[in-house]
Design an enzyme around this catalytic site. Structure first.
Site, PDB file in Angstrom:
ATOM      1  N   GLU A 175      48.578   1.925 -21.815  1.00 43.20           N
ATOM      2  CA  GLU A 175      49.761   2.314 -22.605  1.00 43.20           C
ATOM      3  C   GLU A 175      49.447   2.089 -24.071  1.00 43.20           C
ATOM      4  OE1 GLU A 175      53.527   0.422 -21.772  1.00 43.20           O
ATOM      5  OE2 GLU A 175      53.264   0.710 -19.614  1.00 43.20           O
ATOM      6  N   GLU A 234      52.225  -5.557 -16.607  1.00 44.16           N
ATOM      7  CA  GLU A 234      52.687  -6.569 -17.557  1.00 44.16           C
ATOM      8  C   GLU A 234      53.405  -7.763 -16.924  1.00 44.16           C
ATOM      9  OE1 GLU A 234      54.909  -4.633 -20.679  1.00 44.16           O
ATOM     10  OE2 GLU A 234      53.158  -3.536 -21.371  1.00 44.16           O
ATOM     11  N   ARG A 290      49.635   8.448 -15.270  1.00 45.35           N
ATOM     12  CA  ARG A 290      49.965   7.108 -14.785  1.00 45.35           C
ATOM     13  C   ARG A 290      51.482   7.030 -14.584  1.00 45.35           C
ATOM     14  NH1 ARG A 290      51.323   2.042 -17.786  1.00 45.35           N
ATOM     15  NH2 ARG A 290      51.070   0.392 -16.270  1.00 45.35           N
ATOM     16  N   HIS A 323      56.292  -1.643 -11.632  1.00 47.34           N
ATOM     17  CA  HIS A 323      56.637  -1.568 -13.058  1.00 47.34           C
ATOM     18  C   HIS A 323      58.082  -2.055 -13.184  1.00 47.34           C
ATOM     19  CE1 HIS A 323      55.386   0.540 -17.005  1.00 47.34           C
ATOM     20  NE2 HIS A 323      56.510  -0.106 -17.273  1.00 47.34           N
ATOM     21  N   TYR A 369      50.387  -2.371 -28.240  1.00 45.11           N
ATOM     22  CA  TYR A 369      51.306  -1.771 -29.208  1.00 45.11           C
ATOM     23  C   TYR A 369      51.127  -2.324 -30.611  1.00 45.11           C
ATOM     24  CZ  TYR A 369      53.479   0.508 -25.315  1.00 45.11           C
ATOM     25  OH  TYR A 369      53.681   1.314 -24.226  1.00 45.11           O
ATOM     26  N   ASN A 421      47.887  -2.731 -22.074  1.00 46.07           N
ATOM     27  CA  ASN A 421      48.901  -2.041 -22.855  1.00 46.07           C
ATOM     28  C   ASN A 421      48.910  -2.662 -24.236  1.00 46.07           C
ATOM     29  OD1 ASN A 421      49.469  -0.720 -20.488  1.00 46.07           O
ATOM     30  ND2 ASN A 421      51.408  -1.774 -20.109  1.00 46.07           N
TER      31      ASN A 421
HETATM   32  C1  FCB Z   1      55.767  -1.713 -22.318  1.00 46.49           C
HETATM   33  C2  FCB Z   1      56.285  -1.231 -20.986  1.00 46.49           C
HETATM   34  C3  FCB Z   1      56.717   0.204 -20.976  1.00 46.49           C
HETATM   35  C4  FCB Z   1      57.417   0.596 -22.266  1.00 46.49           C
HETATM   36  C5  FCB Z   1      56.615   0.159 -23.452  1.00 46.49           C
HETATM   37  C6  FCB Z   1      57.216   0.556 -24.781  1.00 46.49           C
HETATM   38  O1  FCB Z   1      55.944  -3.080 -22.390  1.00 46.49           O
HETATM   39  O2  FCB Z   1      55.300  -1.388 -19.987  1.00 46.49           O
HETATM   40  O3  FCB Z   1      57.528   0.398 -19.851  1.00 46.49           O
HETATM   41  O4  FCB Z   1      58.689   0.114 -22.276  1.00 46.49           O
HETATM   42  O5  FCB Z   1      56.408  -1.215 -23.431  1.00 46.49           O
END
Ligand code: FCB
Length: 461
Positions: free
Chosen positions: A357, A177, A88, A132, A305, A303
């Site tokens: 992500e 995002e 990607r 992006h 985290y 995405n």
């Molecule tokens: C996301 C982004 C990516 C990277 C990660 C850690 O928000 O899409 O570009 O910075 O966080």
């Protein structure tokens, strides 16, 4: 005799994944390419933003980054060595269309042709993201995403890229995002273009969603052969305490982060509680906009985290939660990923889903030619397991991609935060696969062996 303790390897997740599950690795243009003004590229809003004093923690910029523009073949070989099914990446709009409208830049297009052809030659599926975040500065000068005309410029850009690459791209993501571009770019102003207006941020979010829907319609009308979708950054939002006020705050924040994007995409409306909260700062919406936004998608990316925690008085801090933190100060909470995926499947008629992500920044130490990043490896393993848990609960998961292939320019944090499974020495541009990369490659080999076994059984049957 010297006893050497080798830590046991991080175990592979035990969940099973379908044979056609897509395993990948992700990057984005501005974070790795460098070459900001080479071969006819125009400036992007991130080139401009990096020049603002104080905008980037280490006062760095994207001028060199991972020098990927000049090291394409080497990086393609690195991706291939991982054994992934998919890569990607994003296209830098000002590299291919310097002003964001009108003239195309043949040398910029050629770079992405070589990238895509190089992936295909290596048996890797290209997953292309159109936006992006690195909007052409020339469009920003005309109002950027606050200006409705940018919606149409984006559609033209999407069509142009499809004409050049569409026959070879597995999947096209319109935006990465939108929440980040809208809120961090236009409300808090900590990301490019650095505006500070809540009304502007909401208008930007609306224009991003509208341009997504209109681009899908235009691409389909043009006969695009790629699967089409969007990527959202999502988290479950949990109340800090059991108080009614914290619950109400969590509901509102869930509205602003998740329902503000998911409702229009799947129900053709904005959530009423968030509209009420925004009052006069709600976006201007024209007839037909909401129906366009809800144009059906072929897939969707998430995405993920960490979780998000809401407290009415804003007092909650990740450091006090007791959960381990990454180097970004984000809690490590894999359970949140399976919870989120299950909830999305329950509340919305979602198409096949990808985690586009997932990964962690950790303080890495290069020891000779090794980086023993057990923390990152455990993070990835636990989140892959969470995807497996969601699959087992009926969520239509189709892929998982690690963020990121390389250590890279982490936006306002500069180069201090390292997300790569491959270490980059920014002085020499030397790439060193970390233990997490070796683990991921080994895990993917095991997945492939399982697929081969299953194929064998079928043939034998
Ligand atoms: C996301 C982004 C990516 C990277 C990660 C850690 O928000 O899409 O570009 O910075 O966080």
């Amino acid at each position: 005799m010297k006893l050497i303790m080798t830590p046991p390897p991080v175990p592979h997740p035990t969940q099973s994944f379908p044979d056609n599950f897509v395993w990948g690795v992700a990057t984005s243009s501005f974070q790795i390419e460098g070459a900001p003004a080479e071969d006819g590229k125009g400036p992007s809003i991130w080139d401009t933003f990096c020049q603002q004093p104080g905008a980037i923690a280490d006062a760095s910029n994207g001028d060199v980054a991972c020098d990927h523009y000049h090291r394409l073949e080497q990086d393609l070989n690195l991706i291939a060595a991982l054994g992934v099914d998919a890569y990607r990446f994003s296209v830098s709009w000002p590299r291919v269309q310097p002003l964001g409208h009108g003239e195309w830049n043949p040398k910029g297009l050629d770079f992405y042709q070589r990238l895509v052809d190089g992936l295909i030659a290596r048996g890797i599926k290209p997953y292309l993201t159109l936006n992006h975040w690195d909007l052409p500065q020339a469009l920003q000068d005309r109002g950027g995403w606050t200006d409705r005309d940018t919606v149409h410029r984006f559609t033209d850009y999407a069509l142009g890229m499809d004409r050049v690459l569409g026959d070879r791209i597995a999947a096209v993501t319109t935006h990465n995002e939108p929440w980040v571009m809208a809120v961090l770019g236009h409300e808090s102003g900590i990301f490019a273009p650095g505006q500070k207006s809540r009304a502007a941020a909401n208008q930007v979010a609306h224009h991003l969603l509208l341009s997504h829907g209109l681009a899908l319609q235009a691409l389909r009308a043009q006969g695009s052969r790629s699967r089409l979708g969007i990527v959202l950054n999502l988290s479950p939002v949990q109340p800090a305490t059991d108080s009614a006020a914290d619950h109400a705050q969590a509901r509102l924040e869930d509205g602003k982060l998740l329902r503000w994007y998911m409702d229009p995409l799947f129900k053709a409306s904005y959530p009423q509680d968030v509209l009420d909260y925004l009052g006069a700062d709600a976006p201007q919406v024209q007839d037909g906009d909401m129906a366009a936004i809800a144009t059906p998608m072929d897939f969707m990316g998430i995405n993920y985290y960490s979780r998000s925690v809401a407290s009415a008085d804003g007092s909650w801090r990740a450091e006090t939660s007791g959960l381990p933190l990454t180097d970004m100060g984000w809690e490590i909470y894999p359970r949140g990923l399976s919870d989120l995926l299950v909830r999305m499947h329950r509340d919305y008629p979602v198409p096949p889903l990808y985690v586009t992500e997932n990964g962690g920044a950790f303080r890495d130490a290069l020891e000779g030619d090794r980086v023993h990043d057990r923390d990152r490896t455990e993070y990835i393993a636990a989140h892959i397991a969470a995807v497996g848990d969601a699959l087992a609960q009926g969520v239509p998961m189709e892929g998982y991609m690690v963020w990121s292939l390389l250590d890279n320019f982490e936006w306002a944090s500069g180069y201090a935060k390292r997300f790569g499974i491959v270490h980059v020495d920014y002085d020499t541009q030397r790439r060193t696969p970390k233990d997490s990369a070796l683990w991921y490659a080994e895990f993917l080999r095991a997945q492939q062996a399982a697929r081969a076994d299953a194929g064998h059984l079928l043939v034998g049957a």
